[in-house]
Design an enzyme around this catalytic site. Sequence first.
Site, PDB file in Angstrom:
ATOM      1  N   GLY A 248       0.825  -1.207   0.000  1.00  0.00           N
ATOM      2  CA  GLY A 248       0.000   0.000   0.000  1.00  0.00           C
ATOM      3  C   GLY A 248       0.861   1.259   0.000  1.00  0.00           C
ATOM      4  O   GLY A 248       0.507   2.272  -0.606  1.00  0.00           O
ATOM      5  N   GLU A 369      -1.186   5.452   6.256  1.00  0.00           N
ATOM      6  CA  GLU A 369      -0.446   4.211   5.950  1.00  0.00           C
ATOM      7  C   GLU A 369       0.959   4.250   6.581  1.00  0.00           C
ATOM      8  O   GLU A 369       1.931   3.789   5.998  1.00  0.00           O
ATOM      9  CB  GLU A 369      -0.436   3.939   4.436  1.00  0.00           C
ATOM     10  CG  GLU A 369      -1.858   3.772   3.912  1.00  0.00           C
ATOM     11  CD  GLU A 369      -2.020   2.936   2.665  1.00  0.00           C
ATOM     12  OE1 GLU A 369      -1.071   2.214   2.300  1.00  0.00           O
ATOM     13  OE2 GLU A 369      -3.111   2.995   2.072  1.00  0.00           O
TER      14      GLU A 369
END
Length: 387
Positions: A248, A369
Amino acid sequence: MSWALIPLSEEQRAIQQTARDFATAELAPHSDRWDRDGGFDRTVADKLAELGFLGMMIPEAYDGLGLDTCTYLVALEEIAAVDASVAVLMSVHNSLPTQMVLRYGSEAQKERFLKPMARGEALGAFALSEPEAGSDAASLQAQAVLDGDHYVLNGVKAWVSHGSLADVILCMVRTDTPAERKGARGISTFLLTPDMKGLGIGKKEDKMGIRGDPTVQIVLEDVRVPKENLLGEEGMGFVYAMQSLESGRLGIAAQAIGIARSALEHSVRYAAERKQFNKPIKEFQAIQFKLADMATRVTASRALLYAAAAAKDRGEPITQFASMSKLMATETAMWVTTQAIQIFGGYGYVKEYPVERLFRDAKVTEIYEGTSEIQRIVIARELYAKS
Ligand SMILES: Cc1cc2nc3c(=O)[nH]c(=O)nc-3n(C[C@H](O)[C@H](O)[C@H](O)COP(=O)(O)OP(=O)(O)OC[C@H]3O[C@@H](n4cnc5c(N)ncnc54)[C@H](O)[C@@H]3O)c2cc1C
């Protein structure tokens, strides 16, 4: 800006052009409104789906395009250069929920959840964070208790990107008991759907940037989830989430590079048009040096990102490179957009010109993230792991 350092294949060039044309025609006319009004609707995802952009790295056998990571990132940068909010939707969906089901899901789950997500008929979201569990995500408190052939879920998940638009939510909750806490190994992942009784959309965040993609809390009140919606093994959910976040981070790096590149391109044009002291400001060395440093940092960030993505596509471990890519690209985006505002002067500080939104959109890339501090921790930890 030149892509000369990254040798794109014919197919990658075609996908890049498709993404660029799509973003210009379908996103650019709406971006300011989405930013101002604080949220796009589900039709944005439908448009991405028409191009196959919601199943880019899913094998064709599961209704995806079966493309590699590099090709996906090429498309993502083009979307981000026009609308970073649409880019985060595309990044989260492609890197987290779809990849988690692909890697750890049963064939029945792939049939029921992965195929519709790959076709873009179902939009995926990822619910790990909680109000009290951010960087220390393993301290999350939402709880699942087994009751016959169902788990009963309670808790609040925070900061869920496009959670209010999602059809499938990959949700991390505790399955250990309060009496016997197992830390990260006490967390499991469940596949939730918004029609489940007791699942509610809570507070919508009023954000500084990426305002098009709605960020919401998800409230779980005695949500009965069938056992077959447990992803993989009980107790492995945190490991699955961390493994998926690694790739990600490449998506967030591509998003950041798109933002930075856009700020650079706007600055190059503006510096040629804007005149002070009877000449275009691009004639001043102070402005030239800024543009040179901006271009160098964008190019270096992209080179690192594609080296990391190529390593992933070769099946090599990328923990450290993924963190390096995210750290470098996101700090580049913040720095480049700051320089862009300076080049635009007062006009950079108002919404009439595009760099103001780019500056606001850039900031979050250093936070979600995994913050920049967490990326540095990962990079340093890997240095010792290797020695
Ligand atoms: C717009 C947006 C969208 C998001 N989307 C999602 C999503 O879809 N799904 C999801 O699960 N989450 C999502 N998040 C949550 C995001 O991942 C967290 O915000 C992030 O992990 C940081 O957690 P926190 O905000 O609680 O900050 P905290 O963890 O409280 O950190 C505060 C500060 O302390 C620093 N810090 C913390 N621990 C350490 C340490 N050990 N060493 C040094 N410094 C440290 C941090 O770097 C930061 O500077 C989103 C967040 C935002 C803002």
